[in-house]
Enzyme design. Structure first.
Site: not given
Ligand code: NAD
Length: 287
Positions: A120, A53, A97
């Site tokens: 997300d 990322k 995460q």
């Protein structure tokens, strides 16, 4: 007939280039998109995802802030960090995460992220918007699947789409997106009866099951579009999708490979979400 292979590497690279160009334009206006990534603990796979990322941020010109926290951090401390990031005007996206260590309540943490910074797309506010067809920040893997289909010039409207799997991160959201694109959507799962008959009726099959080679040649109809979301590590260390690619590709009209299909789309769509979040927070649209 051999299926056309949908090249996720190429399509994801195109999207990252588009984000890079748009990011450069925003920077000229004095706006620097910024993503904060929080990693808790030492999970090896999560470390790889976070590294990738960061690399994608570097490529696209998006600033990335990285918070690597101890495995045994208290839930309150993590929430305090999220609150700080929520309140910072220079931070546009916040990504925690997953998975989190067991002593931390994942749902509680996801609820703390400001919906406008939820790149997300997992906050219930954003999943609610998704269900009414109004989401801006869409979950990355499902949004990437729609891009793969659209950018291959495959018509979705009016098609029978069968999604195998109903998880909150893939199956359910991709079903919502296909419905928004005017497909007639059926969602199959572990309790579905006569699943083969349902799949056989599909013009578009999206396999998000987590079982290697689950979808076989005799299950799909001639000319179906087959999207394989599965990433399964076999005992010999190789990666396998949820689709028996070798045989299904003889029958499908379009198919995604594993690796190189859906996989690379997730990070590309994350970059796109960071850009969309930065624009929206600077008066460029609603979230
Ligand atoms: P999950 O385990 O949360 O969900 C699997 C779903 O499959 C469940 O809804 C279950 O009902 C269904 N299922 C299980 N057995 C079945 C059966 N026999 N028949 C019909 N349905 C059955 O998994 P997930 O998180 O949705 O991920 C699915 C796959 O996609 C995994 O291989 C995962 O690694 C992969 N994945 C890839 C990406 C990416 O490409 N970036 C992102 C997320 C997940």
């Amino acid at each position: 007939m051999l299926a056309n292979i949908i090249d996720g590497k190429k399509i994801s690279a195109d999207i990252k280039d588009e984000v890079k160009n748009e990011t450069a334009k925003l920077k000229e206006k004095g706006i620097e998109p910024c993503l904060a990534v929080i990693l808790v603990g030492n999970d090896a796979a999560s470390q790889v995802y976070v590294r990738n990322k960061k690399k994608a941020c570097e490529y696209t010109g998006i600033k990335s802030l990285s918070y690597e926290l101890d495995e045994d951090i208290k839930e309150d401390e993590l929430i305090k960090l999220i609150d700080e990031l929520n309140n910072r005007d220079d931070v546009n996206g916040i990504l925690v995460q997953l998975p989190l260590p067991k002593h931390i309540d994942e749902q509680k943490i996801l609820l703390k992220i400001k919906p406008s910074k939820d790149v997300d797309g997992f906050h219930p506010y954003n999943t609610g918007l998704l269900s009414i067809g109004k989401a801006v920040l869409k979950p990355c893997t499902p949004a990437g699947i729609i891009e793969l289909i659209n950018r291959s010039n495959i018509e979705i409207s009016g098609k029978n789409a069968v999604v195998i799997g109903r998880s909150n991160i893939v199956g359910k959201p991709v079903s919502m997106l296909l419905l928004s694109e005017n497909a007639t959507v059926t969602v199959c799962h572990s309790k579905t009866k006569d699943i083969n008959k349902t799949i056989k009726n599909a013009d578009i099959v999206v396999a998000a099951v987590g079982i290697p080679y689950f979808v076989k040649e005799d299950m799909v109809k001639d000319g179906a579009v087959v999207i394989d979301v599965g990433i399964n590590r076999l005992e010999n260390g190789h990666l396998a999708g949820d689709v028996d690619f070798e045989n299904v590709s003889k029958k499908a009209s379009y198919i995604t490979p594993v690796p190189g299909g859906v996989g690379p789309m997730t990070i590309a769509m994350l970059m796109k979400n960071c850009l969309l979040a930065a624009k929206a927070q600077n008066g460029g649209g609603d979230i």
